[in-house]
Design a protein around this motif. Structure first.
Motif, PDB file in Angstrom:
ATOM      1  N   ILE A 603     -41.625  54.424  19.089  1.00  0.00           N
ATOM      2  CA  ILE A 603     -42.536  53.564  18.340  1.00  0.00           C
ATOM      3  C   ILE A 603     -42.766  54.161  16.959  1.00  0.00           C
ATOM      4  N   SER A 604     -42.734  53.305  15.964  1.00  0.00           N
ATOM      5  CA  SER A 604     -43.122  53.689  14.607  1.00  0.00           C
ATOM      6  C   SER A 604     -43.965  52.546  14.049  1.00  0.00           C
ATOM      7  N   SER A 605     -45.184  52.856  13.627  1.00  0.00           N
ATOM      8  CA  SER A 605     -46.085  51.798  13.170  1.00  0.00           C
ATOM      9  C   SER A 605     -47.064  52.346  12.148  1.00  0.00           C
ATOM     10  N   ASN A 606     -47.776  51.415  11.510  1.00  0.00           N
ATOM     11  CA  ASN A 606     -48.762  51.767  10.497  1.00  0.00           C
ATOM     12  C   ASN A 606     -50.065  51.020  10.765  1.00  0.00           C
ATOM     13  N   ARG A 607     -51.166  51.688  10.485  1.00  0.00           N
ATOM     14  CA  ARG A 607     -52.490  51.086  10.581  1.00  0.00           C
ATOM     15  C   ARG A 607     -53.192  51.228   9.230  1.00  0.00           C
ATOM     16  N   TYR A 608     -53.921  50.173   8.862  1.00  0.00           N
ATOM     17  CA  TYR A 608     -54.666  50.159   7.617  1.00  0.00           C
ATOM     18  C   TYR A 608     -56.113  49.784   7.940  1.00  0.00           C
ATOM     19  N   SER A 609     -57.037  50.603   7.486  1.00  0.00           N
ATOM     20  CA  SER A 609     -58.449  50.348   7.789  1.00  0.00           C
ATOM     21  C   SER A 609     -59.300  50.684   6.578  1.00  0.00           C
ATOM     22  N   GLY A 610     -60.490  50.110   6.564  1.00  0.00           N
ATOM     23  CA  GLY A 610     -61.430  50.376   5.491  1.00  0.00           C
ATOM     24  C   GLY A 610     -62.825  49.976   5.908  1.00  0.00           C
ATOM     25  N   TYR A 611     -63.791  50.450   5.164  1.00  0.00           N
ATOM     26  CA  TYR A 611     -65.183  50.130   5.486  1.00  0.00           C
ATOM     27  C   TYR A 611     -66.038  50.227   4.230  1.00  0.00           C
ATOM     28  N   VAL A 612     -67.170  49.568   4.295  1.00  0.00           N
ATOM     29  CA  VAL A 612     -68.203  49.701   3.271  1.00  0.00           C
ATOM     30  C   VAL A 612     -69.537  49.499   3.966  1.00  0.00           C
ATOM     31  N   GLN A 613     -70.508  50.324   3.620  1.00  0.00           N
ATOM     32  CA  GLN A 613     -71.837  50.182   4.203  1.00  0.00           C
ATOM     33  C   GLN A 613     -72.884  50.669   3.203  1.00  0.00           C
ATOM     34  N   ASN A 614     -74.060  50.087   3.327  1.00  0.00           N
ATOM     35  CA  ASN A 614     -75.157  50.468   2.445  1.00  0.00           C
ATOM     36  C   ASN A 614     -76.413  50.718   3.276  1.00  0.00           C
ATOM     37  N   LYS A 615     -77.138  51.736   2.863  1.00  0.00           N
ATOM     38  CA  LYS A 615     -78.383  52.099   3.541  1.00  0.00           C
ATOM     39  C   LYS A 615     -79.534  51.961   2.561  1.00  0.00           C
ATOM     40  N   TRP A 616     -80.545  51.186   2.975  1.00  0.00           N
ATOM     41  CA  TRP A 616     -81.738  51.007   2.161  1.00  0.00           C
ATOM     42  C   TRP A 616     -82.930  51.641   2.863  1.00  0.00           C
ATOM     43  N   VAL A 617     -83.697  52.440   2.145  1.00  0.00           N
ATOM     44  CA  VAL A 617     -84.965  52.972   2.633  1.00  0.00           C
ATOM     45  C   VAL A 617     -86.052  52.338   1.775  1.00  0.00           C
ATOM     46  N   PHE A 618     -86.791  51.430   2.363  1.00  0.00           N
ATOM     47  CA  PHE A 618     -87.754  50.650   1.597  1.00  0.00           C
ATOM     48  C   PHE A 618     -89.024  51.469   1.337  1.00  0.00           C
ATOM     49  N   ASP A 619     -89.592  51.215   0.172  1.00  0.00           N
ATOM     50  CA  ASP A 619     -90.757  51.973  -0.263  1.00  0.00           C
ATOM     51  C   ASP A 619     -92.018  51.366   0.346  1.00  0.00           C
ATOM     52  N   ALA A 620     -92.245  51.699   1.613  1.00  0.00           N
ATOM     53  CA  ALA A 620     -93.426  51.230   2.324  1.00  0.00           C
ATOM     54  C   ALA A 620     -93.918  52.359   3.209  1.00  0.00           C
ATOM     55  N   ALA A 621     -95.167  52.257   3.597  1.00  0.00           N
ATOM     56  CA  ALA A 621     -95.765  53.335   4.379  1.00  0.00           C
ATOM     57  C   ALA A 621     -95.045  53.544   5.703  1.00  0.00           C
ATOM     58  N   SER A 622     -94.498  52.478   6.295  1.00  0.00           N
ATOM     59  CA  SER A 622     -93.803  52.583   7.582  1.00  0.00           C
ATOM     60  C   SER A 622     -92.348  52.997   7.433  1.00  0.00           C
ATOM     61  N   LYS A 623     -91.884  53.175   6.199  1.00  0.00           N
ATOM     62  CA  LYS A 623     -90.539  53.634   5.897  1.00  0.00           C
ATOM     63  C   LYS A 623     -89.464  52.840   6.651  1.00  0.00           C
ATOM     64  N   PRO A 624     -89.433  51.522   6.535  1.00  0.00           N
ATOM     65  CA  PRO A 624     -88.357  50.759   7.169  1.00  0.00           C
ATOM     66  C   PRO A 624     -87.008  51.114   6.545  1.00  0.00           C
TER      67      PRO A 624
END
Length: 947
Positions: A603-624
């Motif tokens: 077997i000879s093969s290729n895989r292509y993958s990617g990702y993007v993600q974002n993290k938000w820390v909201f400015d509130a007392a409960s820190k959502p």
């Protein structure tokens, strides 16, 4: 002229040093001992001595016990910096920076103050900028009051993380700084006073500045580290790698600790593999420094595995998620284990010796500012001693060897190079002689005796390599370019013949022959043959990016290309002859081999993958906190592209009780690797599609105090929708797939974990999991056949001519990893007033895994193995360490920071745990399940030395 940003500079410097000290107190360390003018660290406590850190009159001024920060410095107000019950608590608007400040957790320990200084200066650098383009140079030597050079002293331009250096082994430094700027140079060394001097140099000017640091001390209040709230909102659970040093068991590895966590199941102490929430071994991701590592393909039993690829002596940080993990991690359906290796600053090492093997690790750094660091680990293990307790007796010759290395080099302030390498070789040779297994019930006690001829010779050779180039132009942005290669060469060769006797035992309690053979149920001969060779080469190139913005928001992205070349030659068959009949029974001239496989695959093969993600820390007392991401993966062999959106959310209500709640959702695809494409006959199915799992996770953790000690209670409920499943069977650790996508299923359960200081200053925990997982296989049906008299044709029926049949459709059945209840305890204790004597206990209980006879659709996973019950215990004595000073007359012991000697008892209760079954069939077709037991009670002696 001094500009506004240097107003009240001395007060700012003083607070910086105080922050560095407090940060040091937050570091978790249980074995680091400092000498002479260094701090002495003990467990999670910081013991002060009377003559540390006094503030000199010409250095710092204290005003009415408060610090006033002006302009670019901290301005202390009522809600900014509170001192309560001798503990410092950092409030959200006071000292809460991400990336720009140091991010602590309970598993990280550092042993040089200059690292803290670097980070603290980086924190304040956001308000400092240098407009001058011209440069000047200062150089010189830093020494103590008696003229001894001070290696490792931090020399830095106040308020900058760009202009700093570290003195070398001779106390010499050289630092380039901006010209035409009135500014302060800070000299800092742990345990000594802080030195400073003002400079204003012309462009191109070089000035010699020697500095003498004198001893000074002050008493700091006790500091209690508040756990970072954002940390608790992530799906990753932090594991303390130091627990491995004290965890008793035949496998001293990170995986042995993971097995004690909720949602994780295993019934084999000889294997490093584990199931997570109903998944199998192939569904778990493992990373070492962002490089994915793989498990062997051909291994059939736990005793062949040997060493884990993770060298626990080199590990600094371990994070684990049993589900609902972020899009930044790869394409598997069950879990992720993220390992980070150390980046040392001083020379150190460790040696471990036991009846099972030995290990050596070395670490250190070189160059100005510790620009070059190295880690080296060597391990050797043999299972001969452990395997001697198995039912199958013989000549075992096993040798497992592993060599690993990690080197890092800071090319300059923006570029860093990291090189990782690993070579492992497992050799498993056995010449079996005989086996005696007693099983069954009191009313039907059976005895299985086998006499062997032949041998098995296996070898598994693995080579991993990775080079990582890191570019970080500023504190907000970082790029990582990773090239890695994996090479695997596996060979299995065996010809084993066995003559077996199946006997009924005398169960009459009043008989003088009780327990002896009453009569014989059958005799026979079997032959197992294999000549299997597999070569796999996997090459990866990956680009990963990190960008922080705002207060705590973070963007991550990445792309990866993977090329695979696999060559596989399988030559396997079995033959069973019972009482003179080849099974299945054929005419006298025919010999039928069971489970024959003669195939070759390339077997000879290729895989292509990617990702993007974002993290938000909201400015509130409960820190959502909200994290959204998406992955994509395309494989050119089956021409399938999959898209995996994932989300995580956490919030801390403003309650008096310290709770954090989490929710996670995601679609997790698992494109097939080589093993999933092979069916039971060895045929390769290249058109098989990715398996799919949709995760729904709700969790919480609760921090509280009991007996005036910290505790944490974690709970998670989950439900997983499973689709396009590739059904499989499992025998010991060998997984055999059907090679299709003909099943759907689900997994549901709830996990609990309570950890904390059940005994003061040592961490222990208990875990409980309740789970079920089932699947429905399409077209899974069977027929019952009946003879002319209406009798169902079963083994033992004389008239076997079928005249009628009834079709039965099999509905939902348990998946092979359906272990309904698991409970585990990892407990540490010591003798009061004698902390050098410790006890460590590892207890695991699990309900039985499902199983059934091979090639039997109507009894597929219809039965249950006995419960898995195991207790390992260790008793340790510290010879040298934080609680035991080396005797003055034994001088060589003073070179060691820690020496422990341990006596371990494996399988304390001497329970015969079942890992799999050998199926024996007589000439009439009656099948008997003969259990294959794991190891019995054994002793082990272990010596751990650190220097």
């Amino acid at each position: 002229m001094v500009n506004n940003r240097y107003i009240d500079k001395f007060a700012a410097v003083k607070m910086r040093i105080l922050i560095a000290c407090i940060s040091y107190l937050a570091c978790f360390s249980d074995s680091l001992t400092k000498k002479s003018n260094f701090f002495s660290w003990k467990s999670n406590c910081f013991f002060q001595k009377s003559n540390f850190f006094s503030w000199k009159s010409n250095c710092f001024s204290r005003k009415s016990n408060s610090y006033f920060w002006k302009r670019s410095c901290f301005f202390q107000k009522s809600n900014s910096f509170f001192q309560k019950s001798n503990c410092y608590f950092w409030k959200s608007n006071c000292f809460f920076r991400k990336r720009n400040c140091f991010y602590y957790n309970n598993t990280t320990s550092f042993n040089r103050i200059f690292l803290i200084s670097v980070i603290i200066f980086a924190f304040f650098n956001s308000i400092n900028c240098f407009a001058q383009e011209g440069k000047a140079t200062i150089y010189g030597m830093v020494s103590d009051s008696v003229g001894k050079p001070l290696a490792g002293t931090t020399v830095a331009l106040y308020g900058s993380n760009r202009f700093l250096t570290i003195t070398d082994s001779s106390g010499i430094y050289e630092l380039s700084i901006p010209a035409f700027l009135n500014d302060t140079i800070i000299f800092s060394y742990v345990g000594l006073g802080i030195g400073h001097t003002f400079v204003n140099l012309r462009e191109g000017e070089k000035r010699k500045l020697n500095m003498t640091l004198v001893f000074s001390s002050t008493n700091l209040p006790e500091f209690v580290k508040k756990e970072d709230k954002i940390d608790r909102g992530t799906p990753m659970e932090i594991i303390n790698p130091k627990i491995v040093d004290v965890n008793p068991g035949p496998n001293n590895s990170i995986e042995s600790i993971v097995k004690t966590y909720p949602g994780v199941t295993s019934n084999n102490e000889l294997s490093n593999q584990y199931n997570v929430r109903g998944g199998n071994y192939d569904e778990n991701l493992v990373y070492i420094n962002d490089v994915e590592v793989f498990r062997p393909f051909l291994i059939q039993a736990g005793q062949q595995e040997g060493l884990s690829i993770i060298n626990s002596d080199l590990v600094s940080n371990v994070a684990f998620s049993a589900g609902g993990f972020d899009a930044a991690y790869g394409d598997k359906m069950s879990s992720v284990l993220d390992i980070k290796y150390k980046r040392p600053t001083d020379f150190a090492g460790s040696v471990s010796l036991s009846l099972l093997g030995q290990s050596l690790s070395l670490e250190g750094s070189a160059g100005k500012g510790h620009r070059f660091t190295y880690l080296f680990g060597f391990r050797e293990k043999s299972n001969n001693y452990v395997l001697g307790s198995l039912d199958t007796k013989g000549d075992y010759n096993t040798a497992f060897t592993d060599v690993q290395g990690l080197m890092t080099y800071d090319i300059n302030d923006k570029w860093e190079l990291e090189v990782f390498g690993n070579f492992s070789e497992n050799k498993y040779n056995v010449v079996p002689s005989n086996r005696t297994t007693t099983f069954g019930t009191v009313s039907a006690a059976l005895n299985f005796v086998v006499y062997f001829d032949g041998q098995e010779i296996d070898s598994y050779q693995t080579l991993n390599g990775a080079a990582t180039l890191i570019y970080h132009p500023n504190q907000h942005f970082k790029l990582k370019s990773i090239f890695s290669a994996y090479q695997d060469n596996e060979n299995e060769s065996y010809d084993i013949e066995g003559q077996f006797y199946l006997n009924q035992l005398n169960n009459n309690l009043g008989s003088s022959n009780f327990g002896n053979v009453a009569f014989n149920l059958g005799v026979g001969t079997f032959i197992n043959h294999a000549r299997d060779v597999l070569n796999a080469n996997v090459y990866n190139f990956e680009e990963k990016g990190y960008y922080t913005y705002g207060k705590n928001n973070e963007l991550q992205f990445g792309a990866k290309v993977q090329h695979e070349v696999i060559t596989d030659n399988l030559n396997e068959w079995n033959y069973v002859d019972s009482a003179g009949y080849s099974i299945p029974i054929q005419p006298d001239t025919a010999i039928t081999l069971q489970n024959p496989v003669w195939v070759t695959h390339n077997i000879s093969s290729n895989r292509y993958s990617g990702y993007v993600q974002n993290k938000w820390v909201f400015d509130a007392a409960s820190k959502p906190t909200l994290t959204l991401g998406v992955r994509t993966n395309y494989w050119d062999l089956n021409k399938q592209n999959v898209v995996s959106p994932r989300a995580n959310f956490s919030i801390k209500p403003e309650w008096k009780a310290d709770f954090v709640f989490r929710a996670a959702w995601g679609i997790y695809y698992q494109p097939p690797f080589f093993r999933e494409m092979l069916d039971l006959n060895g045929n390769l199915h290249t058109d098989i599609k990715a398996q799919e799992s949709i995760h729904f996770v709700l969790g919480s953790d609760y921090n509280f105090k009991a007996w005036d000690r910290p505790f944490k209670f974690v709970s998670e409920a989950y439900y997983k929708i499973l689709d396009n499943l590739d059904p499989y069977f499992i025998d010991d650790v060998r997984i055999r797939y059907l090679g299709n996508n003909q099943a759907t299923g689900f997994a549901e359960g709830i996990d609990f974990r309570l950890n904390g200081e059940f005994v003061k200053n040592v961490e222990s925990w208990a875990s409980l999991s309740i789970m079920q997982t089932k699947e429905t296989i399409a077209n899974n049906s069977y027929y019952n056949y009946y003879n002319n008299e209406g009798q169902q044709i079963l083994p033992g029926v004389i008239d076997t001519k079928a005249v009628d049949s009834v079709k039965n459709t099999v509905g939902s059945i348990p998946r092979p990893a359906d272990q309904r209840i698991t409970f585990s305890i990892l407990f540490q204790d010591y003798i009061p007033k004698h902390p050098t004597f410790k006890m460590n206990l590892n207890l695991v209980f699990g309900s039985g895994f499902p199983f059934g006879p091979p090639n039997s659709t109507n009894f597929l996973d219809a039965f249950r193995m006995p419960f898995y019950r195991r207790v390992d215990i260790g008793f340790s004595k510290q010879i040298v360490g934080e609680n035991s000073k080396a005797p003055d007359h034994i001088h060589f012991l003073k070179h060691f920071t820690s020496i422990w000697i341990s006596l371990e008892v494996f399988n304390l209760l001497d329970v015969s745990n079942t890992v799999s079954y050998t199926w024996v069939q007589d000439a009439s077709g009656t099948k008997y399940a003969v259990p294959n037991y794991l190891t019995t009670r054994q002793l082990n002696l272990r010596l751990n030395v650190k220097f």
